[in-house]
Scaffold this motif. Sequence first.
Motif, PDB file in Angstrom:
ATOM      1  N   MET A   1       0.841  -1.196   0.000  1.00  0.00           N
ATOM      2  CA  MET A   1       0.000   0.000   0.000  1.00  0.00           C
ATOM      3  C   MET A   1       0.868   1.235   0.000  1.00  0.00           C
ATOM      4  N   THR A   2       0.526   2.209  -0.829  1.00  0.00           N
ATOM      5  CA  THR A   2       1.292   3.445  -0.892  1.00  0.00           C
ATOM      6  C   THR A   2       0.665   4.498   0.010  1.00  0.00           C
ATOM      7  N   ALA A   3       1.455   5.545   0.301  1.00  0.00           N
ATOM      8  CA  ALA A   3       0.957   6.625   1.155  1.00  0.00           C
ATOM      9  C   ALA A   3      -0.053   7.499   0.424  1.00  0.00           C
ATOM     10  N   VAL A   4      -0.082   7.416  -0.902  1.00  0.00           N
ATOM     11  CA  VAL A   4      -0.972   8.243  -1.718  1.00  0.00           C
ATOM     12  C   VAL A   4      -1.621   7.379  -2.794  1.00  0.00           C
ATOM     13  N   ASN A   5      -2.820   7.767  -3.173  1.00  0.00           N
ATOM     14  CA  ASN A   5      -3.509   7.105  -4.283  1.00  0.00           C
ATOM     15  C   ASN A   5      -3.680   8.029  -5.486  1.00  0.00           C
ATOM     16  N   LYS A   6      -3.708   9.332  -5.239  1.00  0.00           N
ATOM     17  CA  LYS A   6      -3.945  10.297  -6.307  1.00  0.00           C
ATOM     18  C   LYS A   6      -3.079  11.526  -6.044  1.00  0.00           C
ATOM     19  N   VAL A   7      -2.234  11.880  -7.026  1.00  0.00           N
ATOM     20  CA  VAL A   7      -1.266  12.962  -6.852  1.00  0.00           C
ATOM     21  C   VAL A   7      -1.348  13.921  -8.034  1.00  0.00           C
ATOM     22  N   ALA A   8      -1.284  15.210  -7.743  1.00  0.00           N
ATOM     23  CA  ALA A   8      -1.158  16.243  -8.767  1.00  0.00           C
ATOM     24  C   ALA A   8       0.277  16.753  -8.759  1.00  0.00           C
ATOM     25  N   ILE A   9       0.805  16.986  -9.949  1.00  0.00           N
ATOM     26  CA  ILE A   9       2.162  17.517 -10.084  1.00  0.00           C
ATOM     27  C   ILE A   9       2.092  18.765 -10.951  1.00  0.00           C
ATOM     28  N   ALA A  10       2.628  19.875 -10.458  1.00  0.00           N
ATOM     29  CA  ALA A  10       2.704  21.104 -11.236  1.00  0.00           C
ATOM     30  C   ALA A  10       4.074  21.171 -11.893  1.00  0.00           C
ATOM     31  N   GLY A  11       4.096  21.167 -13.229  1.00  0.00           N
ATOM     32  CA  GLY A  11       5.351  21.274 -13.951  1.00  0.00           C
ATOM     33  C   GLY A  11       5.772  19.982 -14.612  1.00  0.00           C
ATOM     34  N   THR A 315       9.350  10.035  -4.127  1.00  0.00           N
ATOM     35  CA  THR A 315       8.480   8.944  -4.581  1.00  0.00           C
ATOM     36  C   THR A 315       8.824   7.621  -3.898  1.00  0.00           C
ATOM     37  N   GLU A 316      10.093   7.404  -3.612  1.00  0.00           N
ATOM     38  CA  GLU A 316      10.480   6.191  -2.880  1.00  0.00           C
ATOM     39  C   GLU A 316       9.774   6.141  -1.529  1.00  0.00           C
ATOM     40  N   LEU A 317       9.740   7.274  -0.833  1.00  0.00           N
ATOM     41  CA  LEU A 317       9.100   7.320   0.476  1.00  0.00           C
ATOM     42  C   LEU A 317       7.583   7.202   0.368  1.00  0.00           C
ATOM     43  N   LEU A 318       7.001   7.820  -0.640  1.00  0.00           N
ATOM     44  CA  LEU A 318       5.554   7.741  -0.820  1.00  0.00           C
ATOM     45  C   LEU A 318       5.094   6.321  -1.133  1.00  0.00           C
ATOM     46  N   VAL A 319       5.926   5.590  -1.858  1.00  0.00           N
ATOM     47  CA  VAL A 319       5.577   4.210  -2.215  1.00  0.00           C
ATOM     48  C   VAL A 319       5.824   3.254  -1.043  1.00  0.00           C
ATOM     49  N   ALA A 320       6.834   3.548  -0.235  1.00  0.00           N
ATOM     50  CA  ALA A 320       7.221   2.620   0.836  1.00  0.00           C
ATOM     51  C   ALA A 320       6.419   2.803   2.117  1.00  0.00           C
ATOM     52  N   ASN A 321       5.772   3.969   2.280  1.00  0.00           N
ATOM     53  CA  ASN A 321       5.058   4.248   3.524  1.00  0.00           C
ATOM     54  C   ASN A 321       3.550   4.132   3.343  1.00  0.00           C
TER      55      ASN A 321
END
Length: 378
Positions: A1-11, A315-321
Amino acid sequence: MTAVNKVAIAGSGVAGLAAAIQLAKAGVEVDVFDSRAELSALGSGITLQGNALRVFGALGAWHDIREAGLAFEGLALRAPGPGAPVVAQLPDVKTGGPDFPSAMGMPRAELTRILLAHATAAGARVHFGAEVTGIDDSDAAAVEVFVGGESVGLYDLLVGADGLNSTVRGLIGIETVPQPTGMGIWRTFVSRPDDVVRTELYYGGPVYIAGYTPTGDDTMYAFLVEKAQDRFGVSAEDATQIMLDESRAYDGPWNHIRADLVAGAAANYTWFTQHLVEGSWNRGRVVIIGDAAHSCPPTIAQGAAQGLEDAFVLTELLVANDAVDQGLWDEFHARRVPRASAVVAASVQLGQWQIDGNRDADAGGLIFSVAQQMAQPA
């Protein structure tokens, strides 16, 4: 399970697209918003150090990037004047480890094109002509993102990778902005003669630094670093003439560069800037990375590499936590702020020594020291 399911990126620069690739590969729903109408084909070349190439390997983009650029080892220093004699040949530290070359050059537009292709192939949605103009972060569990004044939905995280003049940075109340360092740079994109096989720099003469970097089998970019001046309103013809005039003290491959300028190669001008957002780069569920968080003169060619490392560590931290919590942010900042700070400080110092005319400065020692730090994975 990741820390996020939906992310917005500006740029949709290198940092934003790198983050999009890694998150989309992990199954996260990603929307990238960029104010430009389309992917820009403008720009000259870019020098990428080994630690940037290591990130491309992790992204799965290294094969395509290697084919589009030109890898090389080492750095040569030449003297101005007749014959442009080589006065030193310096080995590069393999900051990406033994599996990657020390450095490579490539056209900027090609780099962005490749990363965009990998992001969309991974499932990220990229929206051009769509500038993030506002946020509502009153809900601690999500951030509402506004594009062109209209809400585009709720996201678990907004990543501000929108460059030097970041809108997202201002939206979250960070007042740090890039400051001029006192240097300006002329750049041109030209054909590559056979004898240019690595970056070469000329110190001395009418400008601080004259140099060039190969970017492919038939291309290279060349640059002249001068005292910052108000050059921004000059015509294309005057820009070319200035670059021609300031380069006449430099022999060797510069003769080839001047021939291309005379034949129509465009010259463009920018100032060097520096800034570092100290402390936290996030405010709640909004975080800035890359040039939005830090910038430096390209004196050790680490700008793009640092933005890529920001994206990779985040992203490594978002995927691992399992959650976007203070522990995640503490680890992110512990891994990124000191490293980016070291690069900014060293890059600015190298430029300042040039401005001050300090001939006793240990530039080589400083460059080597930073390279050794970068050789350790972020």
